[in-house]
Design a protein around this motif. Structure first.
Motif, PDB file in Angstrom:
ATOM      1  N   ASP A   1       0.682  -1.346   0.203  1.00 25.79           N
ATOM      2  CA  ASP A   1       0.216  -0.266   0.037  1.00 25.79           C
ATOM      3  C   ASP A   1       0.764   1.196   0.202  1.00 25.79           C
ATOM      4  O   ASP A   1      -0.058   2.253   0.247  1.00 25.79           O
ATOM      5  CB  ASP A   1      -0.838   0.436   1.347  1.00 25.79           C
ATOM      6  N   GLU A   2       2.220   1.206  -0.863  1.00 20.30           N
ATOM      7  CA  GLU A   2       3.044   2.443  -0.420  1.00 20.30           C
ATOM      8  C   GLU A   2       3.632   2.566  -1.660  1.00 20.30           C
ATOM      9  O   GLU A   2       3.439   4.000  -1.721  1.00 20.30           O
ATOM     10  CB  GLU A   2       4.094   1.997   0.793  1.00 20.30           C
ATOM     11  N   ALA A   3       4.055   1.768  -2.520  1.00 17.61           N
ATOM     12  CA  ALA A   3       4.645   2.204  -4.205  1.00 17.61           C
ATOM     13  C   ALA A   3       5.836   3.009  -3.675  1.00 17.61           C
ATOM     14  O   ALA A   3       6.033   4.650  -4.310  1.00 17.61           O
ATOM     15  CB  ALA A   3       3.553   3.041  -4.780  1.00 17.61           C
ATOM     16  N   LYS A   4       6.902   2.822  -2.488  1.00 16.52           N
ATOM     17  CA  LYS A   4       7.626   3.628  -2.552  1.00 16.52           C
ATOM     18  C   LYS A   4       9.155   2.252  -3.459  1.00 16.52           C
ATOM     19  O   LYS A   4       9.085   1.248  -2.720  1.00 16.52           O
ATOM     20  CB  LYS A   4       8.365   4.140  -1.295  1.00 16.52           C
TER      21      LYS A   4
ATOM     22  N   TRP B   1      17.168  12.875  -3.413  1.00 16.35           N
ATOM     23  CA  TRP B   1      16.385  12.822  -5.084  1.00 16.35           C
ATOM     24  C   TRP B   1      14.997  10.986  -5.004  1.00 16.35           C
ATOM     25  O   TRP B   1      14.163  11.542  -5.947  1.00 16.35           O
ATOM     26  CB  TRP B   1      17.120  13.035  -6.291  1.00 16.35           C
ATOM     27  N   VAL B   2      15.307  10.608  -3.437  1.00 15.88           N
ATOM     28  CA  VAL B   2      14.600   9.121  -4.319  1.00 15.88           C
ATOM     29  C   VAL B   2      13.192   9.696  -3.302  1.00 15.88           C
ATOM     30  O   VAL B   2      12.534   8.834  -3.976  1.00 15.88           O
ATOM     31  CB  VAL B   2      15.323   7.946  -3.322  1.00 15.88           C
ATOM     32  N   GLU B   3      13.510  10.489  -1.994  1.00 17.17           N
ATOM     33  CA  GLU B   3      12.508  10.825  -1.918  1.00 17.17           C
ATOM     34  C   GLU B   3      11.372  11.955  -2.346  1.00 17.17           C
ATOM     35  O   GLU B   3      10.846  11.188  -2.570  1.00 17.17           O
ATOM     36  CB  GLU B   3      12.491  12.147  -0.182  1.00 17.17           C
ATOM     37  N   ASP B   4      11.855  12.678  -3.268  1.00 20.41           N
ATOM     38  CA  ASP B   4      11.622  13.661  -4.015  1.00 20.41           C
ATOM     39  C   ASP B   4      10.575  12.269  -5.526  1.00 20.41           C
ATOM     40  O   ASP B   4       9.527  12.755  -6.197  1.00 20.41           O
ATOM     41  CB  ASP B   4      11.817  14.931  -5.426  1.00 20.41           C
ATOM     42  N   PHE B   5      10.977  11.512  -5.670  1.00 18.23           N
ATOM     43  CA  PHE B   5      10.564  10.172  -7.116  1.00 18.23           C
ATOM     44  C   PHE B   5       9.450   9.580  -5.507  1.00 18.23           C
ATOM     45  O   PHE B   5       8.534   9.813  -6.316  1.00 18.23           O
ATOM     46  CB  PHE B   5      11.737   9.470  -7.194  1.00 18.23           C
ATOM     47  N   ASN B   6       9.630   9.294  -4.580  1.00  9.13           N
ATOM     48  CA  ASN B   6       8.527   8.491  -4.279  1.00  9.13           C
ATOM     49  C   ASN B   6       7.375   9.643  -4.168  1.00  9.13           C
ATOM     50  O   ASN B   6       6.060   8.867  -4.097  1.00  9.13           O
ATOM     51  CB  ASN B   6       8.715   8.156  -2.751  1.00  9.13           C
TER      52      ASN B   6
ATOM     53  N   LEU C   1       9.180   2.109 -14.739  1.00  7.76           N
ATOM     54  CA  LEU C   1       8.488   2.109 -13.379  1.00  7.76           C
ATOM     55  C   LEU C   1      10.397   2.351 -12.939  1.00  7.76           C
ATOM     56  O   LEU C   1      11.289   2.379 -12.445  1.00  7.76           O
ATOM     57  CB  LEU C   1       7.830   1.919 -12.181  1.00  7.76           C
ATOM     58  N   THR C   2      11.045   0.922 -13.994  1.00  9.94           N
ATOM     59  CA  THR C   2      12.203   0.596 -13.509  1.00  9.94           C
ATOM     60  C   THR C   2      13.546   1.538 -14.092  1.00  9.94           C
ATOM     61  O   THR C   2      13.655   2.200 -13.109  1.00  9.94           O
ATOM     62  CB  THR C   2      12.935  -0.321 -14.010  1.00  9.94           C
ATOM     63  N   VAL C   3      12.836   1.534 -15.879  1.00 11.43           N
ATOM     64  CA  VAL C   3      13.782   2.813 -15.955  1.00 11.43           C
ATOM     65  C   VAL C   3      14.128   4.282 -16.098  1.00 11.43           C
ATOM     66  O   VAL C   3      15.011   5.278 -15.904  1.00 11.43           O
ATOM     67  CB  VAL C   3      13.334   2.647 -17.565  1.00 11.43           C
ATOM     68  N   ASP C   4      12.408   4.826 -15.096  1.00 13.99           N
ATOM     69  CA  ASP C   4      12.085   5.587 -14.575  1.00 13.99           C
ATOM     70  C   ASP C   4      13.181   5.947 -13.380  1.00 13.99           C
ATOM     71  O   ASP C   4      13.640   7.054 -13.310  1.00 13.99           O
ATOM     72  CB  ASP C   4      10.992   6.701 -14.088  1.00 13.99           C
TER      73      ASP C   4
END
Length: 542
Positions: free
Chosen positions: A180-183, A197-202, A271-274
């Motif tokens: 239920d997170e998608a992170k 940058w990871v927080e921004d992506f999430n 999603l992996t490429v993104d």
């Protein structure tokens, strides 16, 4: 005198050339693993591919057409470890995705590590590290070589697909936690908190945006390289009666792991490429004089293959979309790293078998082995033979673990029990070969199934009797595909090198997976990973 001057300048020029060849390294090495990609997917879907993805790598890079895994079992964990360490489970110790640890008396997961904490989530999905892998990767050797000035980043939907390739000294490994997170998450093995940058992506909602309708990329009537969309050999998703396009992922998510359903569709590769592109920018990879490493594993191909089988429309669609993903990623690398400034290789962690039920319907010998019944019969046999219950401690990954303490307490002879178990198992229907611990420890097998078995046998971690099944027989449900054997459908995988230092060409000479790591190490002029058993593939170099 003039001749001496000419020779002097000639030697200087040769010296300069040699120095340039030794020190002129790529700014970035990208190791791509496509999970569950058979070699024949390249040829089977060739006419459907565009010009800038797989075809670009094949036409402008070096292709190894006869590349194989040289050990059993062909699973995801061992595959990723072997590619990047340059050796087999016998040395790197990753003998399965999961295996029975006889010292802890429990099943363990290849990257689980209870000593670390999740980062980016509170879920135990973050308690992971490469601690169970015994050897170094070429990424480790690269960082040791330049005094840790370079970076190594691992990216995959699967934790093991991100962690094992990145190695022990990686700056980070990131994997996708759906639920239920998608992170994208990590662990305290690498960091205390996620980079901005990871927080921004999430926070961007990019991952959640893929919870949408999955339909075929092209007209489904053009998917002539796969079977009928509506057939009896595919599992599909809970909540949809037929495993046929289209799939409303938002509607199906609730009964199929919420955001985890994205992993089991072609969108997982998008999603992996993104995220990989975000990692390159966020970490400034390839921006200084020290070669960085990005390990990138496309996991969705495996999820789709397991669910629908290698002959499905869903697999064909996933590879056509992956071809576009690769084209997009190559274009990104050209623009952000420089067309002649990076080196890339693409391979797979294993192949996959056609659904045995489908093969059987085509009159090809194939089927299923009931390991639960086999274990019951074995226990009954051993009780009658040795008047003792419980001699078998565990059966997993086609390996039988015996209870050493019970054998000693009953004053039984270990080798006698090994031989009895082996003899009994060989008499079971659809068991093709059986090997004992004594054979693996005392023999020296360089070829054939015995050689593959020995390369996958870790003296400390593996079981006491190993049984192998007939071709096209598996331990798996009747729908969908799997892998794990030493047969060509599981061992034959693509191997493509492309970019800086690589010439265009191809060979049908047999190569093996452990050759990859020493090849990249040679390109970079660094030490081979410490347990390397492969050899550099020099024919690929310019």
């Amino acid at each position: 005198m003039k001749r001496l001057v000419v020779i002097f300048f000639f030697l200087i020029s040769i010296s300069g050339l040699s120095q340039e060849k030794i020190t002129d390294k790529p700014k970035l090495v990208i190791g791509i693993v496509v999970d569950q990609m058979r070699y024949d997917y390249l040829t089977r879907f060739w006419d459907q591919f565009g010009e800038d993805g797989f075809k670009k790598l094949v036409n402008e890079g070096f292709v190894f057409k006869n590349n194989h895994y040289n050990y059993i079992p062909t699973y995801t964990g061992p595959g990723h470890a072997s590619i990047f360490t340059g050796t087999t489970p016998a040395s790197h110790g990753i003998i399965g995705n999961n295996w029975y640890n006889k010292f802890e008396e429990k099943e363990v997961y290849c990257v689980n590590d209870d000593s670390v904490n999740p980062v980016g989530t509170k879920d135990s999905a973050g308690k992971m590290s490469p601690a169970r892998m015994k050897s170094t990767t070429f990424g480790d050797q690269n960082r040791l070589h330049n005094q840790m000035r370079s970076k190594t980043i691992g990216v995959a939907l699967k934790d093991r697909g991100a962690i094992l390739p990145a190695g022990h000294t990686a700056n980070a490994a990131y994997w996708f936690h759906g639920d239920d997170e998608a992170k994208w998450i990590s662990s305290s093995f690498y960091m205390d908190e996620l980079p901005d940058w990871v927080e921004d992506f999430n926070r961007s909602g990019k991952a959640k945006s893929y919870l949408k309708n999955w339909n075929s990329l092209k007209e489904i009537s053009s998917y002539s390289e796969s079977g009928k969309d509506d057939n009896t050999f595919e599992r599909g998703f809970i909540g949809k009666d037929q495993a046929t396009f289209p799939y409303d992922l938002k509607k199906l998510a609730d009964k199929n792991g919420d955001y985890d359903i994205i992993k089991s569709t072609a969108f997982g590769n998008d999603l992996t490429v993104d995220f990989a592109k975000a990692a390159i920018k966020g970490e400034d990879l390839g921006k200084d004089e020290y070669t960085d490493i990005l390990t990138l594993s496309f996991s969705s191909t495996d999820y789709v293959g397991h669910n629908f089988g290698v002959n499905s429309k869903e697999v064909e669609d996933t590879y056509l979309r992956l071809d576009r993903n690769l084209a997009e990623f190559i274009s990104f690398l050209d623009e952000n790293i420089g067309k002649d400034e990076y080196t890339l290789f693409l391979t797979a962690d294993h192949g996959g078998i056609n659904v045995p039920a489908y093969l059987s319907s085509r009159k090809i010998p194939a089927g299923y082995f009931n390991v639960i019944k086999a274990e019951q019969h074995l226990n009954e046999f051993l009780k009658n033979e040795f008047n003792t219950d419980g001699l078998v401690e565990n059966i997993s990954n086609n390996q039988i673990f015996l209870d050493y303490e019970l054998i000693a307490a009953k004053d039984l002879k270990f080798e006698e029990i090994q031989k009895a178990v082996a003899s009994h198992m060989l008499n079971q229907k659809n068991v093709d070969r059986v090997f004992t611990r004594a054979q693996m420890e005392n023999g020296s097998f360089s070829k054939g199934i015995a050689g593959l078995t020995q390369n996958g046998f870790n003296q400390k971690r593996s079981g006491d009797v190993i049984f192998l099944l007939d071709p096209a027989y598996i331990i798996y449900p009747r729908k969908g595909s799997t892998h794990g054997s030493g047969f060509s459908y599981d061992t034959h995988t693509p191997l493509l090198f492309y970019g800086k230092g690589i010439k265009a060409g191809s060979t049908s000479q047999r190569t093996v997976i452990p050759d990859i790591a020493p090849t990249i190490s040679t390109l970079l002029g660094i030490s081979f990973p410490n347990a390397t058993s492969g050899e550099p593939l020099n024919m690929a170099f310019e």
